[in-house]
Motif scaffolding. Structure first.
Motif: not given
Length: 174
Positions: A70-71, A74-75, A77-78, A81
């Motif tokens: 998940a980490t 998330t990295v 995705l950021v 983004s």
């Protein structure tokens, strides 16, 4: 008596073009560059799936040498983004904040883009070299556009009284 002057369009053959060449606002040019950067950024990642072993590694829970978590996602995705948000922010922020934001974000993304070459083999050097070069050129264009952002010209209301045409110094000129 004034002598008649010829129209500039009659002297300049380029101005005879039937197309109108309007100056695009700096915010729109920067947003277009961020949009191009974003598409390139995503497509390079998609094309990377075609490298032998990449999909097998993902199916086995690995991206590069990292466990999929998940980490990590998330990295990622950021990471994707940031250019997507810069498209909107470049059009929505006030000019002064927009300029500073573009200068900071584009500067930080240059080394981040160059990181894509880490661990690449000579076999894939052209793929990564071309993609990184285009990304860095787009980021350099964004930096140049933000750095050379046009300044407002002095208006008669900002002129110093009794001193001819010398304007009051603005905070940027002081």
């Amino acid at each position: 008596m004034r002598t008649p002057r010829s129209h500039p369009a009659l002297k300049d053959p380029q101005s005879r073009s039937p197309l109108v060449d309007r100056r695009m606002p700096v915010q729109a040019r920067i947003a277009a560059a961020w949009t191009t950067f974003m598409f390139l950024y995503v497509y390079v990642d998609v094309f990377n799936f075609y490298k032998p072993g990449v999909v097998d590694g993902i199916l086995n829970g690995l991206v590069w040498k990292f466990d999929i978590s998940a980490t990590l996602l998330t990295v990622f995705l950021v990471s994707v983004s940031i250019p997507a948000l810069m498209v909107v922010l470049s059009m929505a922020l006030p000019a002064r904040v927009d300029r500073a934001t573009n200068l900071v974000v584009a500067s930080l993304l240059i080394p981040y883009s160059m990181f894509n070459a880490a661990g690449a083999t000579w076999e894939w050097a052209a793929f990564y070299g071309i993609s990184i070069a285009i990304e860095v050129l787009l980021l350099a264009y964004i930096l140049r556009s933000a750095w050379t952002w046009p300044r407002r010209t002095p208006s008669p209301t900002t002129m110093a009284p009794g001193r001819g045409s010398e304007p009051h110094p603005t905070p940027l000129q002081a």
